[in-house]
Scaffold this motif. Sequence first.
Motif, PDB file in Angstrom:
ATOM      1  N   ARG A   4       7.658 -10.947  21.848  1.00  0.00           N
ATOM      2  CA  ARG A   4       8.043 -10.278  20.604  1.00  0.00           C
ATOM      3  C   ARG A   4       7.145 -10.799  19.496  1.00  0.00           C
ATOM      4  O   ARG A   4       6.730 -11.948  19.502  1.00  0.00           O
ATOM      5  CB  ARG A   4       9.505 -10.510  20.292  1.00  0.00           C
ATOM      6  N   SER A   5       6.847  -9.936  18.546  1.00  0.00           N
ATOM      7  CA  SER A   5       5.876 -10.272  17.509  1.00  0.00           C
ATOM      8  C   SER A   5       6.406  -9.958  16.122  1.00  0.00           C
ATOM      9  O   SER A   5       7.310  -9.145  15.953  1.00  0.00           O
ATOM     10  CB  SER A   5       4.596  -9.452  17.718  1.00  0.00           C
ATOM     11  N   ASP A   6       5.791 -10.582  15.133  1.00  0.00           N
ATOM     12  CA  ASP A   6       5.934 -10.168  13.746  1.00  0.00           C
ATOM     13  C   ASP A   6       4.782  -9.207  13.502  1.00  0.00           C
ATOM     14  O   ASP A   6       3.637  -9.508  13.850  1.00  0.00           O
ATOM     15  CB  ASP A   6       5.809 -11.353  12.792  1.00  0.00           C
ATOM     16  N   VAL A   7       5.071  -8.051  12.915  1.00  0.00           N
ATOM     17  CA  VAL A   7       4.050  -7.030  12.720  1.00  0.00           C
ATOM     18  C   VAL A   7       4.067  -6.568  11.268  1.00  0.00           C
ATOM     19  O   VAL A   7       5.135  -6.325  10.705  1.00  0.00           O
ATOM     20  CB  VAL A   7       4.292  -5.812  13.653  1.00  0.00           C
ATOM     21  N   GLY A   8       2.890  -6.442  10.704  1.00  0.00           N
ATOM     22  CA  GLY A   8       2.740  -5.897   9.360  1.00  0.00           C
ATOM     23  C   GLY A   8       1.842  -4.678   9.405  1.00  0.00           C
ATOM     24  O   GLY A   8       0.872  -4.646  10.164  1.00  0.00           O
ATOM     25  N   ILE A   9       2.187  -3.678   8.624  1.00  0.00           N
ATOM     26  CA  ILE A   9       1.369  -2.472   8.520  1.00  0.00           C
ATOM     27  C   ILE A   9       0.996  -2.300   7.047  1.00  0.00           C
ATOM     28  O   ILE A   9       1.874  -2.167   6.195  1.00  0.00           O
ATOM     29  CB  ILE A   9       2.128  -1.218   9.002  1.00  0.00           C
ATOM     30  N   ALA A  10      -0.281  -2.315   6.765  1.00  0.00           N
ATOM     31  CA  ALA A  10      -0.781  -2.012   5.422  1.00  0.00           C
ATOM     32  C   ALA A  10      -1.467  -0.658   5.532  1.00  0.00           C
ATOM     33  O   ALA A  10      -2.361  -0.469   6.354  1.00  0.00           O
ATOM     34  CB  ALA A  10      -1.753  -3.081   4.955  1.00  0.00           C
ATOM     35  N   ILE A  11      -1.026   0.293   4.717  1.00  0.00           N
ATOM     36  CA  ILE A  11      -1.508   1.665   4.861  1.00  0.00           C
ATOM     37  C   ILE A  11      -1.650   2.303   3.482  1.00  0.00           C
ATOM     38  O   ILE A  11      -0.808   2.110   2.612  1.00  0.00           O
ATOM     39  CB  ILE A  11      -0.550   2.458   5.777  1.00  0.00           C
ATOM     40  N   LYS A  12      -2.726   3.030   3.296  1.00  0.00           N
ATOM     41  CA  LYS A  12      -2.930   3.733   2.026  1.00  0.00           C
ATOM     42  C   LYS A  12      -1.903   4.861   1.913  1.00  0.00           C
ATOM     43  O   LYS A  12      -1.502   5.460   2.914  1.00  0.00           O
ATOM     44  CB  LYS A  12      -4.343   4.286   1.943  1.00  0.00           C
ATOM     45  N   ASN A  13      -1.512   5.155   0.678  1.00  0.00           N
ATOM     46  CA  ASN A  13      -0.501   6.184   0.446  1.00  0.00           C
ATOM     47  C   ASN A  13      -0.909   7.544   0.994  1.00  0.00           C
ATOM     48  O   ASN A  13      -0.083   8.245   1.589  1.00  0.00           O
ATOM     49  CB  ASN A  13      -0.199   6.309  -1.056  1.00  0.00           C
ATOM     50  N   ASP A  14      -2.177   7.930   0.832  1.00  0.00           N
ATOM     51  CA  ASP A  14      -2.596   9.243   1.319  1.00  0.00           C
ATOM     52  C   ASP A  14      -2.552   9.320   2.846  1.00  0.00           C
ATOM     53  O   ASP A  14      -2.268  10.372   3.410  1.00  0.00           O
ATOM     54  CB  ASP A  14      -3.974   9.626   0.779  1.00  0.00           C
ATOM     55  N   VAL A  15      -2.786   8.217   3.523  1.00  0.00           N
ATOM     56  CA  VAL A  15      -2.686   8.190   4.990  1.00  0.00           C
ATOM     57  C   VAL A  15      -1.217   8.233   5.400  1.00  0.00           C
ATOM     58  O   VAL A  15      -0.833   8.998   6.293  1.00  0.00           O
ATOM     59  CB  VAL A  15      -3.390   6.945   5.577  1.00  0.00           C
ATOM     60  N   TYR A  16      -0.376   7.454   4.740  1.00  0.00           N
ATOM     61  CA  TYR A  16       1.058   7.462   5.034  1.00  0.00           C
ATOM     62  C   TYR A  16       1.634   8.870   4.872  1.00  0.00           C
ATOM     63  O   TYR A  16       2.424   9.324   5.697  1.00  0.00           O
ATOM     64  CB  TYR A  16       1.795   6.481   4.125  1.00  0.00           C
ATOM     65  N   ASP A  17       1.207   9.570   3.839  1.00  0.00           N
ATOM     66  CA  ASP A  17       1.706  10.926   3.585  1.00  0.00           C
ATOM     67  C   ASP A  17       1.346  11.893   4.708  1.00  0.00           C
ATOM     68  O   ASP A  17       2.033  12.898   4.905  1.00  0.00           O
ATOM     69  CB  ASP A  17       1.157  11.459   2.255  1.00  0.00           C
ATOM     70  N   GLN A  18       0.292  11.618   5.460  1.00  0.00           N
ATOM     71  CA  GLN A  18      -0.149  12.490   6.554  1.00  0.00           C
ATOM     72  C   GLN A  18       0.556  12.200   7.883  1.00  0.00           C
ATOM     73  O   GLN A  18       0.419  12.969   8.837  1.00  0.00           O
ATOM     74  CB  GLN A  18      -1.654  12.367   6.748  1.00  0.00           C
TER      75      GLN A  18
END
Length: 73
Positions: A4-18
């Motif tokens: 099991r892992s700790d996971v972080g996602i950093a994502i630009k807003n325009d990519v998240y919206d897609q």
Amino acid sequence: MGVRSDVGIAIKNDVYDQLSVRTKLFIQEHFSQEDHIKEGEEGGRMFHTSNIKWYVDFSEIARIYEELDKIDE
């Protein structure tokens, strides 16, 4: 069992919206939104979760990678 892992996602807003509604729901259900990294056109979001099995062969995880690859094209 498995690792099991700790996971972080950093994502630009325009990519998240897609991302698909299904993927956004998965992220919202399994991750906590840490912060908006920056507002506006260059803005992004940071999500974090702990103790998750993060294997690409799990369908929901594979879908995230597939959608990000498609958006990147």
